[in-house]
Each structure stands twice: as C-alpha cells, then as structure tokens.
Design a protein around this motif. Structure first.
Motif, mmCIF file in Angstrom:
data_model
loop_
_atom_site.group_PDB
_atom_site.id
_atom_site.type_symbol
_atom_site.label_atom_id
_atom_site.label_comp_id
_atom_site.label_asym_id
_atom_site.label_seq_id
_atom_site.Cartn_x
_atom_site.Cartn_y
_atom_site.Cartn_z
ATOM 1 N N SER A 1 -8.016 -2.237 0.241
ATOM 2 C CA SER A 1 -6.964 -1.376 -0.302
ATOM 3 C C SER A 1 -7.216 -0.993 -1.752
ATOM 4 N N ASP A 2 -8.215 -1.589 -2.386
ATOM 5 C CA ASP A 2 -8.420 -1.407 -3.830
ATOM 6 C C ASP A 2 -9.907 -1.376 -4.163
ATOM 7 N N PHE B 1 -5.602 2.486 -1.922
ATOM 8 C CA PHE B 1 -4.293 2.582 -1.295
ATOM 9 C C PHE B 1 -3.236 1.788 -2.048
ATOM 10 N N ARG B 2 -3.451 1.554 -3.334
ATOM 11 C CA ARG B 2 -2.523 0.717 -4.100
ATOM 12 C C ARG B 2 -1.119 1.328 -4.176
ATOM 13 N N MET B 3 -0.115 0.502 -4.005
ATOM 14 C CA MET B 3 1.265 0.905 -4.250
ATOM 15 C C MET B 3 1.494 0.981 -5.755
ATOM 16 N N VAL C 1 0.838 -1.198 0.000
ATOM 17 C CA VAL C 1 0.000 0.000 0.000
ATOM 18 C C VAL C 1 0.872 1.247 0.000
ATOM 19 N N THR C 2 0.220 2.399 0.138
ATOM 20 C CA THR C 2 0.905 3.671 -0.078
ATOM 21 C C THR C 2 1.672 4.196 1.124
ATOM 22 N N SER C 3 1.372 3.708 2.332
ATOM 23 C CA SER C 3 2.036 4.229 3.529
ATOM 24 C C SER C 3 1.782 3.304 4.702
ATOM 25 N N GLY C 4 2.491 3.558 5.798
ATOM 26 C CA GLY C 4 2.224 2.813 7.009
ATOM 27 C C GLY C 4 0.860 3.128 7.580
#
Length: 472
Positions: free
Chosen positions: A280-281, A307-309, A127-130
């Motif tokens: 997350s998606d 929140f996808r990386m 994901v994009t962050s902690g």
C-alpha cells in the motif's frame, strides 16, 4: 416515573399496536376482495385507502419515502472536531508533518489501531478505497499470475478487478438464497492452482463462514473476506473480517460508515500484514507499521502501489467508527420491526439469514416466483411511495460484456494467457442459479433513522400489496 405509569403506558402501546395490526389485516382483506371482484378502488373512502395504489387506491404516503446514506446522516460535531484538528495542525499527510507543539499526525494510525480492535484483529492497514483494499489484500495473500481465486458470481466489479490486476484467474461460483457465496458450489471450482476463496458478505448479510472455512482448511486455501458492504456485521459472534486470513472494508459513501471514500485491510497474520502494509506504500515499511508489526520485518522493499489514507479521511473515520455500533443497532431495529409485522402474510419468504442476530438489516428482501412477479411487486410497492429495487449494489459479473469477452488493458494479460485462462467459459453458463435468484428478490431499503411512522408506512404498504401481487 412510577412503575404503574410504565405499565399503563405499555398497555396503551400494545393496544395501539394490536389495533394497527387488525386494521392492516382488514386492509389486506379489502385489497384482495377488490382484485377478486374486479371492483375499482374508488368504490368508497375505506376501500380506496385499503386498495393498493397500483389498482387505483390511495397511496400509503403522499410522497416517496427516501432511504438516506447511513454514515453521513450521523455526522455531527465529532467529525467536525476531528477534521478541524487536522486543519489546525496543517498536517494532512499521515507519515510526517507536525503542529506547532511538535505533535505528529495520528488520525490514520489511531484509526487503524481502533478499527483492528473493533474487528478483533491484530492489524489494520488504512487505504484509499475498498478497491485498493482488495488489491492490497491480494498482495498480502501472495496472489499472482498462475493462481486462481474463487469468488461469487454476484458481487461488485472490484472483486473481479483486483484478481485481474494481480494477474490471477477469477473462478465464478454460484450464490444461494442469502445472496452470498454458496458453500456447496466451491469445491467443484478448486484446482491445483486455486489459492484463495473470496467470501463476500453482501448487502449486510454475513456469508456462511463455517462451511467455507472448513472447505478452505481441508484444501489448504486462503480465505479473503470482502466486508465492503457489511461493516459492523458479525457471524456467530465473530466480526466479519476476523475469521479468514484477511478482510477488507470500504468506506465509500454508500457504506455503513463513510468518509466519502476510504478502505481498510484487517488481518491477524503478521506476514499478510507486512505484505499489505508495504504494497500500500510503494513497497516500504514505515516506522509506524514496524512498531505495529511487533517483530522483525521478514521482507525487503518491493514494487508496490500508493494507496495511503490521508489524515482528513482518517479523522472522519475515527468519528464514524465510534458510531458504528449505534448505526448497526438502528438498522437492525428498523428491519426487524418490518419483518416481524409482515411475517404472517401467507407464503412470505425473506432472504436467507446465515446469522439472524449478526446481519446489518439494511434491506428487507422478499422472495417471488421470478422476474415477472418480482417486477410487479416492486411496481406495486413504489406506487405506495415506498422505494423498492431488485438485488442492489453489485453486478452479475459473468454476463457483463467486457468480462464475458475477457477484455483487459493488454491483449496477453497473464489472467487469460494460460491454457486455463483461454479455456474458462464465462457468460450465462457460468452462473445459471445466480441469474435465477437475482430475478426472484424484491427489496425495500432501510434507513437507520427511519421514524416510527416511516416503519409503519412500509408495513402498511407491504401488507396492502403483497397479497394483491402474490395471489393474483
């Protein structure tokens, strides 16, 4: 090179080490004598070098030592090559797009697979962050309005924020001298509404997981491991994140490995994984995650986040992951050498270690009698041009004004709309032992690439100032 040469070289190194220890002990004695006698550091060149700089002596270093951010200091052609492949393929989005040869993007999916394997879990969601990892983990564990989550009073805002965003109620427990959640303070916070215990592995020290897991199992609670500050750390041979029901990691620039930002959720529970992957998606389960799941999905699409990386982050993180064990080993080497070289100082106490072999070792913390002595010790260390700080990287959450006031974006937010939410007291009364411990520790940050001279300077500074401050 012959064995005789090795033996000779080893003897020379031991002699130099013994000589340096004797010098440092002498420096300590001179500094203490200077304080006891009220003499000035300028009495002689030898005394000037041995007297702490805050008493007028000469600093150990001419300029301030800098502890750099670990991940970026290890950047090299590996990260560059991974990034260039994404640029050349023109496929920065992880789920579709292909290069001229028809190869689909694979940086994020490969990173997830490799990271899960490294952490000894079945699944990982990048994901994009902690922070978004914590929010995703809350969804993965099914946390929502009416639930309560126990967390340490000293940790980062994101731990509290993720609970609030889920509509649940944060319950603050005390920390102990490891700076982690105190297992002995968990049960008094358990109610019929408790769903999750959040064990935060703070500042590279693993939480004491055996009693935490035992309490959770006995009360049928879920355990979320926050490993944001502890990538590469283990507890009794188990990688952090692998012992509870799920774990989260951060790859923000201050963390062990980093792409500037980024995060991950790890778990071995297929239902937690499916919930997390969907949340997350936008609530869907992509084909890549269906393949990783390995069984028929159990859920239908629901409202989720985004929140996808991206592939750029995934590319850097693949290269960083290959260096993680080396970075951890370098950290441990520096902190071990510092602590071993000063452990003979009278009365010295370090931060409690729940697993001395498994910690990251990115800080050396020394216990004092309280805030006044702690601040004097930090001032004395800094005067030697060695960095020193109080407990770093988190916040005393119950006394943060907006948390104490239970302020949210919406007045009737579910977390505090219930009778329990309205009644729960935050503020200083919620964490008196945590506040006391926070005022006791002075820390010196480590850099995994400190030179031998840097380590020697830290040791010399601590040996100079510790007796002067602690015995004055």
């Amino acid at each position: 090179m012959t064995h005789e040469h090795h033996d000779s070289q080893g003897r020379e190194e031991r002699d130099r080490a013994i000589g340096r220890r004797e010098f440092l002990k002498g420096a300590t004695t001179l500094a203490s004598a200077a304080i006891a006698g009220g003499t000035k550091a300028a009495a002689s060149p030898a005394r000037s070098a041995a007297t702490p700089a805050f008493l007028g002596g000469t600093p150990v270093r001419d300029t301030m030592l800098e502890a750099r951010l670990p991940g970026p200091t290890y950047y090299d052609e590996d990260e560059r090559r991974e990034l260039v492949e994404v640029l050349d393929n023109r496929s920065p989005f992880r789920w579709w797009g292909s290069d001229r040869k028809g190869k689909p993007p694979d940086k994020c999916s490969n990173f997830e697979r490799e990271f899960a394997e490294h952490q000894h879990t079945k699944y990982a969601v990048a994901v994009t962050s902690g922070t978004t990892a914590l929010m995703t983990a809350m969804a993965g564990l099914g946390v929502g309005p009416g639930d309560e989550v126990i967390l340490p009073a000293w940790t980062w805002y994101a731990c509290y924020d993720a609970i609030i965003c889920a509509g649940a109620l944060p319950m603050f427990a005390e920390i102990d001298d490891s700076m982690d959640l105190d297992p002995t303070d968990i049960e008094r916070h358990i109610t019929p509404r408790t769903k999750v215990v959040m064990a935060v592995h703070i500042l590279g020290e693993p939480a004491d997981m055996d009693p935490i897991l035992e309490i959770a199992r006995r009360h049928k609670l879920k355990v979320l491991e926050d490993c944001a500050q502890s990538a590469g750390v283990t507890y009794k041979g188990h990688p952090v994140g692998s012992m509870g029901d799920c774990g989260i990691f951060s790859f923000q620039v201050n963390k062990t490995i980093s792409a500037g930002e980024g995060g991950a959720v790890v778990t071995s529970d297929p239902l937690v994984f499916e919930r997390a992957a969907r949340f997350s998606d936008v609530g869907v389960l992509r084909d890549g995650y269906k393949k990783a799941l390995g069984t028929e999905p159990r859920l239908k699409q629901f409202a989720g986040g985004q929140f996808r990386m991206c592939e750029y982050t995934g590319a850097v993180m693949r290269a960083q992951l290959r260096k993680l064990d080396r970075i951890v080993a370098d950290f441990r080497d520096k902190s071990r050498r510092v602590e071993e070289a000063i452990q003979d100082l009278p009365g010295i106490q370090f931060r409690k270690k729940n697993d001395p072999e498994g910690r990251l070792g990115n800080w050396v913390y020394i216990r004092t009698s309280g805030k006044e002595q702690r601040d004097r010790l930090m001032k004395a260390i800094r005067a030697e041009n060695i960095p020193a700080d109080p407990m770093e990287g988190s916040a005393l959450l119950p006394v943060v004004p907006h948390i104490e006031a239970k302020e949210t974006i919406w007045r009737d937010w579910p977390s505090f709309a219930s009778p329990e939410g309205k009644a729960i007291p935050y503020g200083r009364a919620a964490c008196p032992r945590t506040l006391d411990l926070y005022d006791r520790y002075a820390g010196v940050p480590m850099d995994p690439k400190f030179t031998d001279q840097d380590v020697a300077d830290i040791v010399a500074a601590l040996r100079k100032v510790y007796p002067a401050v602690m015995q004055s």
